[in-house]
Every structure is written in C-alpha cells, then in structure tokens.
Design an enzyme around this catalytic site. Structure first.
Site, PDB file in Angstrom:
ATOM      1  N   SER A 170       0.839  -1.202   0.000  1.00 46.15           N
ATOM      2  CA  SER A 170       0.000   0.000   0.000  1.00 46.15           C
ATOM      3  C   SER A 170       0.873   1.250   0.000  1.00 46.15           C
ATOM      4  CB  SER A 170      -0.960  -0.040   1.190  1.00 46.15           C
ATOM      5  OG  SER A 170      -1.956   0.949   1.075  1.00 46.15           O
ATOM      6  N   HIS A 188      -8.677   0.341  -0.305  1.00 47.53           N
ATOM      7  CA  HIS A 188      -8.531  -0.570  -1.448  1.00 47.53           C
ATOM      8  C   HIS A 188      -9.860  -1.200  -1.860  1.00 47.53           C
ATOM      9  CE1 HIS A 188      -4.272   0.071  -1.034  1.00 47.53           C
ATOM     10  NE2 HIS A 188      -4.338  -0.303   0.235  1.00 47.53           N
TER      11      HIS A 188
END
Length: 401
Positions: A175, A292
């Site tokens: 991430s 996400h």
C-alpha cells in the site's frame, strides 16, 4: 522563497518556488543521486522524449517502453541470486509509538524528518517517538510516518551493510509502502513522494468519513469462499436498505489469509456468520475506512492530480505494483497504478510469488523488511519458507552502540 535542506554532510539542495510542491522539488539531480536512500538514476533517453529531440506522445511512449530494458539493465552484469537482495516496505498498520528511535544516529535520518516537518506542517519525529498513540494511528499521520521511517531504515542498512543496497535487484511495498519502494528505486524524489503521500492520506481519511466502514482480517479454512462470503454480506446490506453496498477482498496476504473491507454492516455480518463461512479467525483492523475498495473512489482524483505534478521516472530496479503484482515499466505506468491502487485489492501474496519465483534448486536473494513491524516477514514465511530463510528485519527502535 529559497529554502536549503542539508541532505548529508557537505551536500545541500536548493528548493525554490511559490507553491509547496515547487518548493520541495529538488533541482539538482547530481546531488539527488548521492542521497543514499535512493538508487542511482541513470540517464535514460526515453524518460524525456526521444534522442533526436522530438516529443513522443504518452501513449506511443508507453508502448515503446513496455518491455524495453533500460541502458542500466543492458550493461548490468548478472549476479547470483544469493549475492542479491530484495527490499520490502510495510504499509499502514505497522506503525507504533517509539519507531525511529534507533535510527537517529544514521546518515540523513534527522534531516529527513526535518524535511518532513516542513512538508507536513507538524513534528513527525516527535509523533513517531512519543505519540500520542491515538494521533499516530490516524490515517493522515501514520502513512507519512511509516513512509519516512521505512526510508530511514534504509539509511541504517546502508550503514551496516552497504552491499545490500548496492546489490538490490527488486523492491516492493505494501500500500503506502509502494511509495517508499519507488523512492528507493530512483523513480520518485523523497520530498515530492512524501507530499504525494500527504495528499493521499488526507484524501483517504476524508473518504473514510463519508460512510461507516472498515477492514476485517480473516484467516479461513481451505474450503472458505471469500468472494461468495462478500456477496452474501452485500445481499445482507441490501436487505437493510443500503444502496450500492461494498464488501470485497482488499488484501491478498497469504494462502487462506485475506483482509476484507466494506460497509460496517457487511463486516458485522461476516463476523456474526464466521463459522458458517468457514473462517477460523476474524479480527477488525484499527483503520478508519475500507481502503482498497470502491469506497475510496473519492480519494483517487486528489492523488491523480498530485501525481501529475511530481516528477516520476522509470525505476532503476524491479518494483512491483500492488494492483497486478507486475513490475513497473515506465513513468506513466507508475502514475496510473498508484491511483488505481486506492480502489483495487493489494495483491501481496501474488507479488511475493512474482518476486521469488525461480527454477528448482536456484538460491534465493537476501530479503530485508525496511521499517516498523515484521508483518511482511510473516507473510513471506507463509508464502515461501525457503525465501524466508534469508529474511532480515531492519529494526527501527534499537541500535548497536
């Protein structure tokens, strides 16, 4: 405005401009290349148009660069895997109060935090060292904190084992950790990448506040059907009158290890029905929203805008995208995937398979986890035990006197 940041003893960089982003832009590429946390940036003619000076359209350039090796790759002698290294950079959730304490005596670390204070507008070092914890845990704070601390860990590794930096052939980040991996690879400048992380974190925090949502760590039995479980959770939300409910796999961590994110009601359903769904363990994560997933859509435009402004180059080593576990091929690819990453699942398990795939009997590289926590080492252990045998965590809290 003229601000000078000292990046290491004897080397200073002038930063000019009316806007914050321009103020941070490092104008001297020669000086940037000597910054230890970055890989050396080669003079790739494709990065700024063709060699004869004509401009190539972004679409045409993307096609030309898709599978073309860089000059550095063409002349770089091949080394045995056992002589090479791979760097992994953690993401949000790995932060803790006290991180960075063991790094302050190395290289540029104090200067990196000083630059961060100018960019962020608050004392990031103090927040990392002393908290308070509730402030460090906030998305707007923890993403920059993990980013800077992870790159500070590179300074420690460079001091203790410079060969690990020199012989690094690949990097990946989870991430927000992907930004740190790209800085290390020479694809982005530290200051500009940190500003992009700041914008990203603020946009994600704002998106999280629109709808009650979250993330759920799930470990399932072999017969667990994660996508079907998410479908059932969405149907439950529809029965409650929730329009366009979101519930999907947000992180692929390791075999039978997932993070599912979405509307709070969907996650409640999964917890209440965990046994029926063949989930062995279900644990809510201490995050502010459903990262996400489609619930982050409103955060994509601010990130896309800032990525248009920062300079991006082709990575000098293999860096793998969370979106599809494939390596970045050119600057346009980096910009697209970093934006898409916000609403796409992190394919970390697939990334580890891609990074460590090799023929039987071939040795594995040394793997270093850079930054707070050992979560990436734990996932590597579950995905590839042979590769894990050459794993080292670069500690960020203690140092050898």
């Amino acid at each position: 405005m003229n601000i000078v940041f000292v990046l290491r003893k004897g080397v200073s960089v002038n930063m000019r401009g009316a806007t914050l982003l321009n103020m941070m832009r490092i104008t001297s590429r020669t000086e940037l290349r000597s910054f230890p946390l970055c890989r050396n940036v080669s003079n790739n003619p494709h990065q700024h148009g063709s060699q004869n000076g004509t401009q190539t359209s972004p679409e045409t350039k993307d096609q030309l660069l898709e599978n073309e090796p860089t000059e550095e790759e063409q002349r770089r002698p091949k080394k045995k895997p056992s002589e090479c290294s791979v760097l992994l950079f953690p993401g949000q959730g790995s932060q803790f109060v006290g991180m960075g304490r063991g790094l302050l005596k190395y290289g540029n670390v104090k200067d990196m935090f000083a630059v961060a204070q100018k960019i962020l507008g608050y004392d990031l070092l103090s927040l990392c060292l002393d908290g308070p914890e509730e402030e460090l845990m906030k998305t707007v704070h923890c993403q920059p904190a993990v980013f800077v601390t992870s790159l500070a860990a590179v300074e420690r590794l460079n001091h203790e084992n410079p060969a690990a930096i020199e012989n690094c052939v690949a990097a990946a980040g989870f991430s927000v950790g992907e930004f740190a991996a790209l800085v290390f690879s020479g694809a982005m400048d530290f200051a500009e990448a940190l500003y992009a992380v700041k914008v990203r974190a603020e946009a994600m925090q704002k998106a999280s506040e629109l709808i009650p949502s979250g993330m759920l760590s799930v470990m399932g039995r072999p017969q667990a059907k994660y996508k079907h479980a998410c479908l059932q959770a969405r149907e439950h939300c529809l029965s409650l009158g929730i329009k366009e409910p979101v519930c999907s796999v947000a992180n692929y961590l390791f075999p039978d290890g997932r993070v599912i994110a979405g509307h709070k009601e969907a996650l409640d359903f999964l917890q209440q029905n965990s046994r029926k769904l063949h989930f062995l363990r279900v644990r809510p994560l201490l995050v502010s929203g459903a990262f996400h997933t489609a619930l982050m859509e409103s955060a994509t435009e601010p990130l896309r805008d800032v990525l248009r402004q920062v300079e991006v180059r082709r990575p000098e080593i293999n860096v793998y995208s969370n979106v599809d576990a494939k390596r970045y091929m050119h600057e346009g690819h980096v910009r697209r995937q970093l934006t898409k990453q916000l609403v796409s699942p992190v394919k970390w398990e697939q990334t580890l398979h891609e990074v460590f795939e090799r023929t039987q009997g071939q040795s594995f590289p040394h793997t270093y986890e850079m930054g707070p926590g050992k979560q990436l080492g734990a996932t590597l252990q579950k995905c590839n035990m042979k590769a894990y045998k050459s794993y080292t965590h670069v500690d960020v809290t203690t140092h050898d006197d």
